[in-house]
Write a protein that holds these residues in place. Structure first.
Motif, PDB file in Angstrom:
ATOM      1  N   GLY A 408      38.692  -6.397 -44.520  1.00 67.04           N
ATOM      2  CA  GLY A 408      38.305  -5.007 -44.294  1.00 67.04           C
ATOM      3  C   GLY A 408      38.857  -4.465 -42.988  1.00 67.04           C
ATOM      4  N   SER A 409      38.866  -5.310 -41.942  1.00 69.00           N
ATOM      5  CA  SER A 409      39.421  -4.891 -40.652  1.00 69.00           C
ATOM      6  C   SER A 409      40.918  -4.627 -40.758  1.00 69.00           C
ATOM      7  CB  SER A 409      39.152  -5.963 -39.592  1.00 69.00           C
ATOM      8  OG  SER A 409      37.765  -6.155 -39.398  1.00 69.00           O
ATOM      9  N   LEU A 410      41.621  -5.501 -41.471  1.00 66.19           N
ATOM     10  CA  LEU A 410      43.057  -5.304 -41.656  1.00 66.19           C
ATOM     11  C   LEU A 410      43.335  -3.996 -42.384  1.00 66.19           C
ATOM     12  CD1 LEU A 410      44.182  -8.927 -42.637  1.00 66.19           C
ATOM     13  CD2 LEU A 410      44.672  -7.719 -40.497  1.00 66.19           C
ATOM     14  N   VAL A 411      42.522  -3.734 -43.422  1.00 65.31           N
ATOM     15  CA  VAL A 411      42.680  -2.489 -44.176  1.00 65.31           C
ATOM     16  C   VAL A 411      42.438  -1.282 -43.271  1.00 65.31           C
ATOM     17  CG1 VAL A 411      41.593  -1.069 -45.953  1.00 65.31           C
ATOM     18  CG2 VAL A 411      42.153  -3.455 -46.438  1.00 65.31           C
ATOM     19  N   THR A 412      41.385  -1.367 -42.437  1.00 64.46           N
ATOM     20  CA  THR A 412      41.044  -0.252 -41.557  1.00 64.46           C
ATOM     21  C   THR A 412      42.138  -0.009 -40.522  1.00 64.46           C
ATOM     22  OG1 THR A 412      38.685  -0.751 -41.839  1.00 64.46           O
ATOM     23  CG2 THR A 412      39.294   0.660 -39.986  1.00 64.46           C
ATOM     24  N   PHE A 413      42.644  -1.071 -39.901  1.00 59.88           N
ATOM     25  CA  PHE A 413      43.709  -0.918 -38.918  1.00 59.88           C
ATOM     26  C   PHE A 413      44.988  -0.379 -39.575  1.00 59.88           C
ATOM     27  CE2 PHE A 413      41.302  -4.165 -36.354  1.00 59.88           C
ATOM     28  CZ  PHE A 413      40.976  -3.281 -35.332  1.00 59.88           C
ATOM     29  N   PHE A 414      45.230  -0.810 -40.805  1.00 59.11           N
ATOM     30  CA  PHE A 414      46.373  -0.260 -41.540  1.00 59.11           C
ATOM     31  C   PHE A 414      46.191   1.242 -41.747  1.00 59.11           C
ATOM     32  CE2 PHE A 414      48.375   0.859 -45.648  1.00 59.11           C
ATOM     33  CZ  PHE A 414      49.696   0.625 -45.307  1.00 59.11           C
ATOM     34  N   GLY A 415      44.927   1.653 -42.006  1.00 56.84           N
ATOM     35  CA  GLY A 415      44.626   3.070 -42.162  1.00 56.84           C
ATOM     36  C   GLY A 415      44.923   3.857 -40.901  1.00 56.84           C
ATOM     37  N   TRP A 416      44.523   3.305 -39.736  1.00 52.00           N
ATOM     38  CA  TRP A 416      44.829   3.985 -38.476  1.00 52.00           C
ATOM     39  C   TRP A 416      46.342   4.120 -38.279  1.00 52.00           C
ATOM     40  CZ3 TRP A 416      41.287   6.825 -36.761  1.00 52.00           C
ATOM     41  CH2 TRP A 416      39.960   6.412 -36.689  1.00 52.00           C
ATOM     42  N   THR A 417      47.073   3.069 -38.662  1.00 55.64           N
ATOM     43  CA  THR A 417      48.531   3.118 -38.558  1.00 55.64           C
ATOM     44  C   THR A 417      49.096   4.234 -39.437  1.00 55.64           C
ATOM     45  OG1 THR A 417      48.562   0.724 -38.189  1.00 55.64           O
ATOM     46  CG2 THR A 417      50.654   1.774 -38.754  1.00 55.64           C
ATOM     47  N   MET A 418      48.582   4.305 -40.665  1.00 59.65           N
ATOM     48  CA  MET A 418      49.052   5.339 -41.587  1.00 59.65           C
ATOM     49  C   MET A 418      48.739   6.732 -41.055  1.00 59.65           C
ATOM     50  SD  MET A 418      50.637   3.809 -43.960  1.00 59.65           S
ATOM     51  CE  MET A 418      50.872   5.204 -45.043  1.00 59.65           C
ATOM     52  N   TYR A 419      47.578   6.872 -40.418  1.00 61.75           N
ATOM     53  CA  TYR A 419      47.227   8.187 -39.881  1.00 61.75           C
ATOM     54  C   TYR A 419      48.232   8.630 -38.811  1.00 61.75           C
ATOM     55  CZ  TYR A 419      44.882  12.064 -37.645  1.00 61.75           C
ATOM     56  OH  TYR A 419      44.612  13.302 -37.120  1.00 61.75           O
ATOM     57  N   GLY A 420      48.758   7.661 -38.072  1.00 63.69           N
ATOM     58  CA  GLY A 420      49.734   7.994 -37.044  1.00 63.69           C
ATOM     59  C   GLY A 420      50.937   8.732 -37.593  1.00 63.69           C
ATOM     60  N   PHE A 421      51.290   8.453 -38.852  1.00 63.28           N
ATOM     61  CA  PHE A 421      52.456   9.096 -39.446  1.00 63.28           C
ATOM     62  C   PHE A 421      52.161  10.503 -39.962  1.00 63.28           C
ATOM     63  CE2 PHE A 421      53.544   4.566 -39.740  1.00 63.28           C
ATOM     64  CZ  PHE A 421      54.814   4.580 -39.204  1.00 63.28           C
ATOM     65  N   VAL A 422      50.895  10.786 -40.233  1.00 63.47           N
ATOM     66  CA  VAL A 422      50.553  12.125 -40.727  1.00 63.47           C
ATOM     67  C   VAL A 422      49.888  12.977 -39.648  1.00 63.47           C
ATOM     68  CG1 VAL A 422      50.280  11.283 -43.082  1.00 63.47           C
ATOM     69  CG2 VAL A 422      48.270  11.424 -41.605  1.00 63.47           C
ATOM     70  N   SER A 423      49.523  12.338 -38.521  1.00 65.28           N
ATOM     71  CA  SER A 423      48.779  13.063 -37.484  1.00 65.28           C
ATOM     72  C   SER A 423      49.505  14.262 -36.890  1.00 65.28           C
ATOM     73  CB  SER A 423      48.378  12.097 -36.361  1.00 65.28           C
ATOM     74  OG  SER A 423      49.515  11.539 -35.733  1.00 65.28           O
ATOM     75  N   PRO A 424      50.868  14.275 -36.822  1.00 70.21           N
ATOM     76  CA  PRO A 424      51.516  15.472 -36.278  1.00 70.21           C
ATOM     77  C   PRO A 424      51.144  16.759 -37.010  1.00 70.21           C
ATOM     78  CG  PRO A 424      53.073  13.669 -36.355  1.00 70.21           C
ATOM     79  CD  PRO A 424      51.844  13.197 -37.066  1.00 70.21           C
ATOM     80  N   LYS A 425      50.773  16.640 -38.297  1.00 72.28           N
ATOM     81  CA  LYS A 425      50.381  17.831 -39.052  1.00 72.28           C
ATOM     82  C   LYS A 425      49.123  18.480 -38.468  1.00 72.28           C
ATOM     83  CE  LYS A 425      51.931  15.827 -43.456  1.00 72.28           C
ATOM     84  NZ  LYS A 425      51.496  15.434 -44.816  1.00 72.28           N
ATOM     85  N   PHE A 426      48.289  17.640 -37.829  1.00 76.22           N
ATOM     86  CA  PHE A 426      46.995  18.130 -37.373  1.00 76.22           C
ATOM     87  C   PHE A 426      46.864  18.149 -35.851  1.00 76.22           C
ATOM     88  CE2 PHE A 426      46.501  15.362 -41.161  1.00 76.22           C
ATOM     89  CZ  PHE A 426      46.323  16.361 -42.105  1.00 76.22           C
ATOM     90  N   ASP A 427      47.544  17.229 -35.179  1.00 69.97           N
ATOM     91  CA  ASP A 427      47.332  17.045 -33.749  1.00 69.97           C
ATOM     92  C   ASP A 427      48.375  17.733 -32.878  1.00 69.97           C
ATOM     93  OD1 ASP A 427      45.164  15.545 -34.418  1.00 69.97           O
ATOM     94  OD2 ASP A 427      46.219  13.634 -34.297  1.00 69.97           O
TER      95      ASP A 427
END
Length: 448
Positions: A408-427
């Motif tokens: 579950g931790s690996l999945v969650t950290f992978f999620g944070w990594t994925m957010y980094g690629f889409v975050s410019p749209k929002f941040d």
């Protein structure tokens, strides 16, 4: 809808196919797992109350992702959507494992581990393909087949006591001589699994009379009702069938009805529960694709998940999710079907608890944004229950075991990594992005 109708819908939503393998898992602990039911029911009631309050006051769309956005911004909303969507994908494979287990007993065949995996894969493929035509047929099938689980469970909870043996129940209290706290902890994830979906109870609040009053009543009453049925059905079973038989059964409800009424009843129950699992899986395949589509519409997931056919079916998204389910089926292959089910359930619980915790943490902000006074007693009660629910959720994560926590931790950290690629749209402000792109283009032109 009135409060009674909404309560019934809430109960039906929770009494899905998730319960049908529970008795075999609980038999590993014994009948003292009733203590886990009590703890989980308390935690589920706290969660249900806070979800009801969040649903009443939140002005953002997207369910738990919308709740999380109040306190954690777009990154929290993304993580809520990501982990929730993934937990549903994992749960789908667990439902397929349940269906295959009951089907094997129904057909009186023994499947090798690799054969179980291919049957599971075949099940998720068929239920995905059937959804390519749109949601109308899926909804109709699911609304009928769900009773294949509900009726046997309710019948057992009500009539099973005529076959109940107090001495057999007492003898199964702690068959493996584990510590009481270890026993409670080990069965917490599987009891919580039965309540997953309680957050969907607020989805119908727009069609409810006097929602501020009736939604909390229906959610709490529905959760209590489902909890009572769960506790009665699984515990009466432990006084009808020996613990050792339940422990090794791939179709515990079928075994129990065979003991009560004869082999014919067991076969009927096994058959209708297979159909219920297939109907449930059929509906969840479409629902999960819709969850990913709505997240893609928000800009969280790749745009391919937003594409739909002329029938409104997100076929491309379904196909991608099908591949993920097939990979999960291979990754969790096990000589013991119950063990395979447990691995999937624990991982599904871990990933589903992430948005639960974020939703609990956002409750105070949601109420304040709606203009609820800090001095309001209900405001204070809701905040207190949110803290209790968050602590329970964290404890349930711990109780799911080290393997599930690591995955579950690996999945969650992978999620944070994925957010980094889409975050410019929002941040990042779009003007800043355009300016940076122009400067980069000018620099490149000078260099050339």
């Amino acid at each position: 809808m009135g409060v009674v109708q909404l309560t019934i819908i809430t109960v039906v939503n929770m009494l899905g196919s998730g319960i049908i393998m529970l008795p075999s898992k609980l038999a590993q602990v014994g009948t003292m797992s009733v203590l886990s039911w009590v703890v989980t029911l308390g935690g589920a009631l706290c969660l249900a109350w806070v979800f009801a309050r969040n649903g009443m006051f939140s002005k953002k769309s997207g369910g738990m992702g919308g709740y999380a956005e109040y306190s954690y911004g777009k990154d929290g909303s993304f993580m809520s959507n990501f982990t929730y969507g993934l937990s549903l994908v994992i749960a789908n494979v667990a439902i397929a494992v349940s269906a295959v287990g009951y089907l094997a007993v129904f057909l009186d065949i023994t499947l090798k581990p690799i054969e179980v995996t291919f049957w599971v894969i075949g099940t998720v493929i068929v239920t995905t393909l059937l959804n390519f035509g749109g949601s109308k047929l899926t909804g109709r099938i699911g609304s009928v087949t769900v009773w294949g689980v509900i009726l046997p469970v309710v019948i057992l909870a009500v009539l099973g006591w005529f076959w109940f043996s107090p001495s057999m129940y007492a003898a199964s209290w702690n068959p493996h001589n584990v510590g009481i706290f270890d026993g409670i902890a080990s069965s917490i994830p599987i009891t919580l699994w039965a309540f997953l979906g309680l957050e969907s109870a607020v989805a119908n609040m727009d069609a409810v009379e006097n929602p501020q009053k009736n939604v909390p009543i229906a959610v709490m009453a529905g959760t209590i009702g489902a909890g009572i049925i769960y506790i009665l059905s699984t515990n009466v079973m432990a006084g009808i069938v020996k613990n050792s038989a339940l422990l090794t059964s791939n179709a515990p409800f079928g075994l129990t009805f065979s003991t009560m009424f004869g082999g014919w009843a067991g076969k009927v129950v096994e058959g209708v529960m297979v159909l219920a699992c297939l109907g449930s899986l059929l509906g969840w395949q479409f629902t999960i694709a819709q969850v990913f589509k709505s997240s893609a519409d928000e800009g969280y997931f790749p745009a391919i998940f937003s594409k739909v056919s002329k029938n409104g079916a997100p076929i491309a998204g379904m196909t991608i999710l099908l591949v993920v389910q097939i990979l999960l089926s291979f990754m969790t292959i096990s000589p013991d079907l119950n063990k395979q089910f447990n691995v999937l359930v624990n991982l599904a619980v871990i990933t589903n608890l992430v948005p639960y915790i974020l939703s609990m943490g956002a409750s105070k902000t949601i109420q304040l944004s709606a203009g609820i006074s800090k001095h309001n007693m209900t405001f204070k009660v809701t905040n207190a229950l949110a803290v209790v629910a968050a602590i329970y959720s964290l404890y349930a994560m711990y109780a799911s075991g080290a393997e599930a926590m690591v995955l579950g931790s690996l999945v969650t950290f992978f999620g944070w990594t994925m957010y980094g690629f889409v975050s410019p749209k929002f941040d990042l402000d779009q003007k800043e992005i355009d300016k940076a792109n122009k400067e980069a283009a000018a620099t490149e032109a000078e260099a050339n």
